[in-house]
Design a protein around this motif. Structure first.
Motif, PDB file in Angstrom:
ATOM      1  N   ARG A  88       4.749   0.492  -7.935  1.00 37.22           N
ATOM      2  CA  ARG A  88       5.775  -0.186  -7.145  1.00 37.22           C
ATOM      3  C   ARG A  88       6.376  -1.270  -8.016  1.00 37.22           C
ATOM      4  N   THR A  90      12.225   1.282  -0.914  1.00 36.73           N
ATOM      5  CA  THR A  90      11.921   0.740   0.408  1.00 36.73           C
ATOM      6  C   THR A  90      12.256  -0.742   0.400  1.00 36.73           C
ATOM      7  N   ILE A 142       0.680   5.277  -7.390  1.00 39.25           N
ATOM      8  CA  ILE A 142       2.021   4.917  -6.968  1.00 39.25           C
ATOM      9  C   ILE A 142       2.357   3.584  -7.636  1.00 39.25           C
ATOM     10  N   ASN A 167       2.017  -5.715  11.014  1.00 36.21           N
ATOM     11  CA  ASN A 167       0.976  -5.048  10.243  1.00 36.21           C
ATOM     12  C   ASN A 167       1.340  -5.046   8.750  1.00 36.21           C
ATOM     13  N   GLU A 226       1.057  -3.606   5.231  1.00 37.24           N
ATOM     14  CA  GLU A 226       0.598  -2.393   4.554  1.00 37.24           C
ATOM     15  C   GLU A 226      -0.076  -2.742   3.232  1.00 37.24           C
ATOM     16  N   TYR A 227       0.574  -3.575   2.470  1.00 37.38           N
ATOM     17  CA  TYR A 227      -0.001  -4.033   1.208  1.00 37.38           C
ATOM     18  C   TYR A 227       0.816  -5.215   0.712  1.00 37.38           C
ATOM     19  N   ARG A 272       4.707  -5.790   2.011  1.00 36.83           N
ATOM     20  CA  ARG A 272       5.219  -4.575   2.630  1.00 36.83           C
ATOM     21  C   ARG A 272       4.663  -4.532   4.043  1.00 36.83           C
ATOM     22  N   GLN A 307      12.452  -2.401  -3.192  1.00 38.32           N
ATOM     23  CA  GLN A 307      11.337  -2.070  -4.076  1.00 38.32           C
ATOM     24  C   GLN A 307      11.419  -0.591  -4.444  1.00 38.32           C
ATOM     25  N   ALA A 354      -0.976   1.286  -7.409  1.00 44.37           N
ATOM     26  CA  ALA A 354      -2.047   1.651  -6.489  1.00 44.37           C
ATOM     27  C   ALA A 354      -2.474   3.043  -6.894  1.00 44.37           C
TER      28      ALA A 354
END
Ligand SMILES: [Zn+2]
Lengths: 435, 144
Positions: free
Chosen positions: B47, B70, B45, B97, B99-100, B117, B6, B38
């Protein structure tokens, strides 16, 4: 081996220098009293006669001159020679209020260029060097001053003036310039552009830079030295006192030697005008003892710094002034706290950010706001919003530690803040609009 | 490993900033497969996933944008109720976890695709496999 342009003067004993200053001051006060009505009135008002000044110990008896006096006397009120004896005019950019216009006789130009020659020599310059002058040429003193000094030393002089950065670098490479003279913000920009062009300091032959005309920090010095692969020297001066070269840095890089044979420095309490002892921080005041056309006595520079007579490893005995913390008029009072742009620059460079920033001060609901836009560091870019917000918070925290008040930090795109080719504009204070 | 690269781009939170990035990409002939923005009060940002990651990064860097790449996971799940929570449960069970995440258009109208992510791609990938969730490769996405 340290090289001097004028060893006799630069390494003169304190007693001999004082004797020289005493003689020159007495003659200068007489010259000014006789030829400058504006200053004669100030002296008369204070009840001081030229005979009362018998040497430097009597300097404190003389009245001060300030920028307000220069505006008041604009344009010819402080001229001490007939215009027919003058050969040159320089001027300040005049961004605030009326501009200052300074006059030079041929002797004044020679003295000034001699001061610049001392600076170039102290930075290692000889007749074998190629000096690229990327200060602006014209009314601004930077270009012509270093240009003249470079000629005196016998360096090959490249009168580039400021701007057209890629061409600056191309000339630097093609002709092998060894010494760069410009403002520190422009030097930083040239260093940045060099990297963008895919070049390294190994691709150029620069060994030294002489940077002045705006306050800059020790952190900025290291950053410029790294990006251009040079040793960076500070130089100080004001249009009012001739231009760059009033004081210059030597290999020790720990303050600038003042050309005391031409300029007597004092540090005063900016509130009371009282002379402060050596080592204390206060407002720098200069008395020109050799200038003919525009000889300012006890001129308040509004620069805040301190003086030191500590023995210097370079062998010069000329008194040293510390890097000015900033002009008293650069100082912002925000929520009652004194803030200098140089403090913000220090934090940015320490934290790995570009020294290009914009400070915006405003007043909202009777409370001062401080917003600092900072170019984000592409090497620390994260796709996670919370990481970037953490960077903003950490930077704001470091600023708070330095300044004592909390700013709002805004990360903006790399290269989005306008680069300066001359003196950088870093502060927008909108509070004045409301007054 | 079926990680997908990404590209993230930093933009100022000002009008036309995101549009500028899109225009540069469009002019280069690269095709975008997935996109999300975002933003905060100061910055945004972007993506995105493109059919040619290297080329996209090069043209954005040449235009002075801050860019990073990433590795993320991409999945395709049936467009029926409960599917997304099945994915999140699978990841949650393994303490991955998130992140988004954001959805993007796939080829079938009976399936939806998501970019996820996470902090640990390997562990997330294993958890998804175990639950039989289809992971897309960069090739799968490029051919969409
Ligand atoms: Zn020294």
């Amino acid at each position: 081996m340290e090289k001097y342009w004028n060893k006799e003067i630069e390494c003169m004993s304190r007693e001999d220098m004082k004797k020289l200053q005493d003689e020159r001051l007495v003659a200068q006060v007489k010259h000014v009293y006789e030829n400058v009505k504006y200053y004669r009135d100030l002296m008369d008002e204070k009840g001081v006669k030229p005979e009362d000044i018998r040497g430097t110990d009597d300097l404190h008896k003389l009245p001060f001159l300030s920028k307000a006096d220069l505006r008041e006397a604009y344009p010819y009120g402080l001229l001490a020679k007939p215009l027919s004896d003058c050969v040159r005019i320089h001027s300040t950019s005049g961004t605030t209020g009326k501009r200052v216009v300074a006059f030079y006789t041929q002797n004044d130009v020679d003295m000034w260029e001699d001061c610049c020659a001392r600076a170039i020599t102290a930075a290692g310059g000889t007749e074998d060097d190629i000096v690229q002058v990327a200060y602006g040429y014209g009314l601004f003193t930077g270009g012509m001053g270093l240009h003249g000094g470079s000629h005196k030393v016998g360096c090959l002089t490249l009168p580039m003036s400021s701007g057209n950065t890629e061409r600056q670098i191309q000339f630097m490479r093609d002709l092998g310039a060894t010494i760069l003279c410009c403002t520190p913000s422009y030097a930083a920009y040239i260093g940045e552009t060099l990297g963008e062009m895919g070049l390294t300091p190994d691709d150029i032959k620069l060994k030294a830079g002489i940077f002045g005309a705006e306050p800059w920090t020790e952190e900025m010095r290291r950053s410029i030295e790294k990006s251009l692969g040079i040793k960076a020297y500070d130089i100080f001066g004001l249009t009012e006192s001739s231009g760059p070269g009033v004081a210059f840095e030597c290999s020790e890089q720990s303050g600038m030697h003042i050309n005391e044979d031409n300029f007597i420095p004092e540090i005063i309490d900016p509130e009371t005008g009282e002379v402060l002892p050596e080592g204390e921080v206060g407002e720098l005041v200069f008395t020109s003892i050799t200038k003919e056309a525009f000889p300012l006595l006890r001129y308040r520079t509004r620069d805040l710094c301190k003086l030191s007579r500590k023995k210097c490893s370079c062998g010069r005995t000329l008194i040293k002034m510390a890097k000015p913390m900033g002009r008293s008029d650069d100082m912002m009072i925000i929520r009652g706290v004194n803030v200098f742009p140089s403090q913000i620059e220090t934090v940015l460079i320490e934290q790995g950010y570009s020294p290009n920033y914009l400070i915006e001060v405003d007043r909202v609901n009777n409370s001062d706001t401080l917003d600092i836009s900072v170019e984000m560091n592409p090497d620390q870019f994260s796709d996670k919003v919370k990481d970037m917000q953490k960077q903003e918070r950490e930077l704001a925290g470091a600023m708070k530690t330095m300044l004592g008040i909390s700013p709002k930090v805004h990360l903006v795109s790399p290269k989005s803040i306008t680069r300066s080719e001359g003196k950088a504009v870093r502060v927008i204070d909108r509070r004045k609009l409301h007054d | 490993m079926s990680n997908v690269r990404q590209i993230s781009v930093f933009v100022d939170n000002k009008p036309h900033q995101a549009a500028g990035v899109m225009r540069i990409i469009k002019e280069s002939g690269v095709n975008l497969r997935a996109l999300s923005l975002a933003d905060t009060a100061d910055f945004g940002i972007i993506r995105l996933i493109a059919n040619d990651t290297e080329k996209t990064v090069d043209i954005l860097k040449a235009a002075s944008y801050a860019v990073n790449v990433t590795e993320v996971l991409a999945i395709s799940i049936p467009d029926t109720p409960g599917q997304l929570s099945r994915v999140l449960d699978a990841l949650g069970q393994d303490n991955v976890n998130v992140e988004y995440m954001y959805s993007f258009l796939g080829t079938s109208d009976r399936a939806v695709s998501f970019v996820i992510r996470v902090d640990d791609n390997a562990q997330a990938s294993e958890a998804l496999n175990r639950c039989g969730i289809i992971q897309l490769t960069e090739n799968d996405i490029a051919e969409m």
